[in-house]
Write an enzyme that holds these catalytic residues in place. Structure first.
Site, PDB file in Angstrom:
ATOM      1  N   ASP A  38      69.864  44.493  23.960  1.00 17.57           N
ATOM      2  CA  ASP A  38      68.978  45.517  24.511  1.00 17.57           C
ATOM      3  C   ASP A  38      67.702  44.873  25.041  1.00 17.57           C
ATOM      4  O   ASP A  38      66.923  44.284  24.284  1.00 17.57           O
ATOM      5  CB  ASP A  38      68.615  46.549  23.440  1.00 17.57           C
ATOM      6  CG  ASP A  38      67.782  47.661  24.045  1.00 17.57           C
ATOM      7  OD1 ASP A  38      68.372  48.555  24.680  1.00 17.57           O
ATOM      8  OD2 ASP A  38      66.536  47.628  23.906  1.00 17.57           O
ATOM      9  N   TYR A  43      59.268  44.027  28.320  1.00 20.65           N
ATOM     10  CA  TYR A  43      59.195  43.149  27.147  1.00 20.65           C
ATOM     11  C   TYR A  43      58.747  41.731  27.522  1.00 20.65           C
ATOM     12  O   TYR A  43      58.403  40.938  26.648  1.00 20.65           O
ATOM     13  CB  TYR A  43      60.541  43.094  26.393  1.00 20.65           C
ATOM     14  CG  TYR A  43      61.037  44.430  25.869  1.00 20.65           C
ATOM     15  CD1 TYR A  43      60.175  45.519  25.730  1.00 20.65           C
ATOM     16  CD2 TYR A  43      62.368  44.605  25.517  1.00 20.65           C
ATOM     17  CE1 TYR A  43      60.643  46.741  25.260  1.00 20.65           C
ATOM     18  CE2 TYR A  43      62.836  45.825  25.039  1.00 20.65           C
ATOM     19  CZ  TYR A  43      61.972  46.899  24.925  1.00 20.65           C
ATOM     20  OH  TYR A  43      62.440  48.096  24.459  1.00 20.65           O
ATOM     21  N   LYS A  72      65.775  48.257  31.118  1.00 21.07           N
ATOM     22  CA  LYS A  72      65.045  49.512  31.366  1.00 21.07           C
ATOM     23  C   LYS A  72      64.031  49.388  32.488  1.00 21.07           C
ATOM     24  O   LYS A  72      63.377  48.349  32.637  1.00 21.07           O
ATOM     25  CB  LYS A  72      64.332  49.956  30.075  1.00 21.07           C
ATOM     26  CG  LYS A  72      65.225  49.901  28.851  1.00 21.07           C
ATOM     27  CD  LYS A  72      64.575  50.444  27.600  1.00 21.07           C
ATOM     28  CE  LYS A  72      65.396  50.041  26.382  1.00 21.07           C
ATOM     29  NZ  LYS A  72      65.072  48.704  25.866  1.00 21.07           N
ATOM     30  N   HIS A 105      62.764  53.978  31.144  1.00 18.86           N
ATOM     31  CA  HIS A 105      62.191  53.581  29.856  1.00 18.86           C
ATOM     32  C   HIS A 105      61.382  54.715  29.197  1.00 18.86           C
ATOM     33  O   HIS A 105      61.498  54.947  27.998  1.00 18.86           O
ATOM     34  CB  HIS A 105      61.307  52.341  30.055  1.00 18.86           C
ATOM     35  CG  HIS A 105      61.125  51.512  28.824  1.00 18.86           C
ATOM     36  ND1 HIS A 105      60.972  50.150  28.857  1.00 18.86           N
ATOM     37  CD2 HIS A 105      61.063  51.863  27.524  1.00 18.86           C
ATOM     38  CE1 HIS A 105      60.839  49.698  27.619  1.00 18.86           C
ATOM     39  NE2 HIS A 105      60.880  50.718  26.793  1.00 18.86           N
TER      40      HIS A 105
END
Ligand code: A2P
Length: 312
Positions: A38, A43, A72, A105
């Site tokens: 994931d 990130y 995302k 997201h």
């Protein structure tokens, strides 16, 4: 999934995995059998993940087709025409031709370049850029073969239901915070009835969140006495009970770890069978506690509030 594809129930979460540590952790995870990863553009570690994937493919550790890879769309690319370019950037960083799953997201739109919100001027309301406009871009991404499946994250029942009624291609997944302190029973029932899969994020309570995202008095999931008692009875860890609980409820779950021992421990939770008494006892722990409460989007004078974000 609707076409018969299957998503492995336990995946590796990568939020908060630092660029310097994720590469080795990912290779170890693949080596011991993780097949679901994931990711997200925000990130900040997709390029490092891409490098580790390339090495793993070259070394014959795993083949691309054996993996389920999710990423995302960030809030700054919610206009219809911005979705495919954002996805192409993620694919370039990950070194992939396609994703298995691409998610919106957050139901929150921001000005391009804003990254994280500082002032109300960074935010765009859902009246100006509705989720349906973003979803059209997601549908285009799927139709172009860039992602095999598309879905959403952090959507309330109200927002998901609105999107389901407008969508040409239905969202197949909603990824939300789910754990015994935030069980979201109504969402589970709604998604079951609508054929939408749920993925549980922050299943261990995400204690490694940045301090700014933590409440001073928050209860620590991994220290819950009922969970500790159940874990001891099964000769398991509390983390394993949390992961097994998510799987027993029919959700997929994405615990994050960068530590080899804990990576193995978390994957082994697949072998843990909880009894119906365990499930009942855990069921009584709900306290509607969001560890990721979305207050970061509630910029003063902006269009988002915690109430209108979660519709509660
Ligand atoms: P680490 O990466 O050092 O293993 P979440 O998945 O809810 O976001 O939680 C992630 C946090 O939980 C990280 O701090 C991670 O640390 C820690 N963690 C992951 N697996 C375990 C485990 N089996 N036992 C205890 N803590 C864990």
């Amino acid at each position: 999934m609707n076409n018969g594809d299957t998503m492995p129930a336990i995946g590796l979460g990568t939020w908060k995995s630092a660029p310097g540590e994720i590469g080795a952790a990912l290779q170890e995870a693949l080596r011991i059998g993780y097949r679901h990863l994931d990711c997200a553009a925000i990130y900040g570690n997709e390029a490092e993940i891409g490098a580790a994937l390339r090495e793993s493919f070259a070394a014959g550790l795993v083949r691309r087709e054996e993996l389920w890879i999710t990423s995302k769309l960030w809030n700054t690319a919610h206009r219809t025409e911005d979705v495919v370019p954002a996805l192409r950037k993620t694919l370039a960083d990950l070194g992939l031709d396609y994703l298995d799953l691409y998610l919106i997201h957050w139901p929150v739109a921001m000005r391009p370049g804003a990254h994280y919100p500082r002032t109300a001027a960074d935010m765009i309301s859902l009246e100006e850029t509705p989720l349906t406009a973003t979803w059209s871009g997601m549908e285009a991404a799927k139709e172009a073969g860039l992602s095999r499946h598309i879905g959403v994250s952090n959507l309330s029942i109200a927002k998901l239901s609105g999107l389901l009624s407008e969508a040409k291609i239905r969202p197949e997944v909603n990824q939300i915070e789910l754990h015994p302190y935030l069980q979201q029973g109504a969402m589970l029932e709604f998604c079951r009835a609508e054929g939408v899969q749920l993925t549980a994020y922050s299943p261990l309570g995400s204690r490694d969140r940045p301090e700014g995202l933590k409440a001073a008095d928050e209860p620590v999931l991994l220290e819950d006495p009922t969970l500790q008692e159940i874990a001891a009875r099964h000769d398991a860890s509390v983390a394993q009970v949390l992961i097994a609980w998510a799987v027993h409820r029919g959700t997929s779950v994405i615990p994050k770890s960068v530590n080899p021992t804990r990576l193995a421990e978390n994957l082994a939770a697949a072998e843990l069978s909880l009894t119906s008494e365990d499930m009942t006892a855990i069921g009584s722990l709900d306290r509607h506690r969001r560890y990721v409460d979305g207050s970061i989007w509630a910029v003063e004078g902006g269009p988002y509030t915690i109430a209108n974000l979660w519709d509660e």
